[in-house]
Design a protein around this motif. Structure first.
Motif, PDB file in Angstrom:
ATOM      1  N   THR A 235      81.882  44.153  69.015  1.00 40.23           N
ATOM      2  CA  THR A 235      82.694  44.435  67.818  1.00 40.23           C
ATOM      3  C   THR A 235      82.697  45.936  67.532  1.00 40.23           C
ATOM      4  O   THR A 235      81.629  46.523  67.348  1.00 40.23           O
TER       5      THR A 235
ATOM      6  N   ARG B 176      89.478  37.620  66.747  1.00 45.55           N
ATOM      7  CA  ARG B 176      88.269  37.394  67.545  1.00 45.55           C
ATOM      8  C   ARG B 176      87.083  37.004  66.670  1.00 45.55           C
ATOM      9  O   ARG B 176      86.155  36.348  67.129  1.00 45.55           O
TER      10      ARG B 176
ATOM     11  N   PHE C 267      84.022  38.614  63.878  1.00 46.47           N
ATOM     12  CA  PHE C 267      83.038  39.671  64.124  1.00 46.47           C
ATOM     13  C   PHE C 267      81.645  39.368  63.614  1.00 46.47           C
ATOM     14  O   PHE C 267      80.700  40.082  63.908  1.00 46.47           O
ATOM     15  N   SER C 268      81.498  38.271  62.857  1.00 44.71           N
ATOM     16  CA  SER C 268      80.172  37.959  62.326  1.00 44.71           C
ATOM     17  C   SER C 268      79.489  36.924  63.219  1.00 44.71           C
ATOM     18  O   SER C 268      80.119  35.962  63.655  1.00 44.71           O
ATOM     19  N   VAL C 269      78.185  37.101  63.476  1.00 41.79           N
ATOM     20  CA  VAL C 269      77.477  36.079  64.257  1.00 41.79           C
ATOM     21  C   VAL C 269      77.126  34.878  63.367  1.00 41.79           C
ATOM     22  O   VAL C 269      76.787  33.817  63.873  1.00 41.79           O
ATOM     23  N   ASP C 270      77.197  35.055  62.071  1.00 43.21           N
ATOM     24  CA  ASP C 270      76.843  33.974  61.144  1.00 43.21           C
ATOM     25  C   ASP C 270      77.882  33.886  60.026  1.00 43.21           C
ATOM     26  O   ASP C 270      77.602  34.161  58.858  1.00 43.21           O
TER      27      ASP C 270
ATOM     28  N   GLU D 184      73.864  41.570  63.516  1.00 47.81           N
ATOM     29  CA  GLU D 184      74.680  40.680  62.673  1.00 47.81           C
ATOM     30  C   GLU D 184      76.132  40.608  63.139  1.00 47.81           C
ATOM     31  O   GLU D 184      76.897  39.767  62.676  1.00 47.81           O
TER      32      GLU D 184
ATOM     33  N   SER E 252      75.101  46.266  62.644  1.00 51.42           N
ATOM     34  CA  SER E 252      75.166  46.335  64.100  1.00 51.42           C
ATOM     35  C   SER E 252      73.758  46.404  64.699  1.00 51.42           C
ATOM     36  O   SER E 252      73.416  45.640  65.609  1.00 51.42           O
TER      37      SER E 252
ATOM     38  N   ARG F  75      79.059  40.315  66.212  1.00 54.70           N
ATOM     39  CA  ARG F  75      79.258  39.811  67.572  1.00 54.70           C
ATOM     40  C   ARG F  75      79.263  40.970  68.560  1.00 54.70           C
ATOM     41  O   ARG F  75      79.765  42.055  68.246  1.00 54.70           O
ATOM     42  N   ALA F  76      78.747  40.703  69.759  1.00 53.82           N
ATOM     43  CA  ALA F  76      78.703  41.742  70.793  1.00 53.82           C
ATOM     44  C   ALA F  76      80.106  42.293  71.019  1.00 53.82           C
ATOM     45  O   ALA F  76      81.081  41.534  71.069  1.00 53.82           O
TER      46      ALA F  76
END
Lengths: 196, 196
Positions: B137, A182, A184-187, B132, B128, B134-135
């Motif tokens: 996680t 999936r 897990f990092s937004v960046d 940083e 979190s 993803r929602a």
């Protein structure tokens, strides 16, 4: 042959619990309810006994690897399934857990991963040919990831074998695959490590 | 105090190479060029010597953990940086590599990961809070991933310590983070494992 099997079972339990150095033929004989003489009739030395346990653990592993390969689904799905089977073996199979410890403690013996790593590589080549991997994915990196995830499972099992309410290594492996798949990092590109 | 330091160095090298059981005070004394009497003046038993080496390895680790935490960048970036520092310590620091092996071989001693896992969890909580991740996680899953990646580095180092041209554990760790952050499956949800 029943005697031989009992000795091997007692030896596997001792090697897994105490390690190679601390297990002696005397203690293994006692645990299997036999005299040292009866044991050495079948196995002339601790090393020979360890080799027999090791072969059995590798053979059980190979059977599981072949089954995982024959399961339905894409190559990547079968690869992920294989890692769950390996985690289950580590946790539940006495031959496999003994073989893993014996391989770690006897540097002259190939690592346990030598049994399943060729299949991991074959499944990854197949996944790559079938377009299951994103363009530019180094196949070898995914194999390295599988090695690290499996090593983590091994350490987890080693530390929690005697706990009653620990999370199973299989569930843990499944959680990790979900997280990794999936993301897990937004960046992601902003946190990639750079080494010199 | 110079004697004490020499004994500890010789002991760390022996514990890392031979393990706790196979290292004796006699061999450690010989390696440090001292009599057993001179060694036992400083350390009354092998256990006491192992405890001193273990404490030193943990203290070196803690210093590195604090430095990694103080580096610039987002919490996730610092966490990834911390794993590279841990890989470097495993490979290069004689105290740390001895402490890791001693902790694995002496079940009464806490795992080496007990030194750095609290910081991993703090950095993840911070990541979190700062948005940083993803929602959805699960923070604990990322901590588990770090444990598995680190275990893999430990096994890699253990098997390749004596090879001259092996890949460094640090480079390997960096490769894995790049793979994980970029993702590698074209159909991530289609290959997610399901456990019963």
């Amino acid at each position: 042959m029943r005697t031989r099997a009992s000795v091997m079972s007692a030896a596997a339990a001792a090697f897994q619990r105490e390690g190679y150095d601390r297990s002696s033929l005397a203690r293994i004989s006692k645990a299997s309810g036999m005299s040292v003489g009866a044991v050495t009739f079948h196995f002339s030395s601790k090393e020979e006994l360890a080799n027999a346990v090791d072969r059995k653990g590798r053979s059980v592993t190979l059977t599981t690897v072949e089954q995982a390969c024959a399961e339905p689904g894409t190559a990547l799905r079968r690869l992920i399934g294989l890692t769950l089977h390996l985690a289950r073996l580590m946790e539940e199979d006495p031959w496999v857990s003994a073989a893993i410890r014996l391989a770690r403690e006897r540097p002259q013996v190939p690592a346990w991963s030598a049994v399943w790593l060729p299949t991991v590589n074959e499944l990854l080549d197949l996944a790559s040919e079938n377009g299951e991997l994103r363009a530019g994915t180094p196949v070898g990196d995914v194999a390295t990831l599988v090695e690290h995830l499996t090593a983590g499972a091994e350490v987890h099992v080693m530390y929690h074998r005697t706990d009653d309410d620990h999370e199973s290594a299989v569930e843990r492996m499944a959680r990790l695959w979900c997280l990794i798949l999936r993301g897990f990092s937004v960046d992601p590109s902003g946190v990639e490590p750079v080494t010199d």
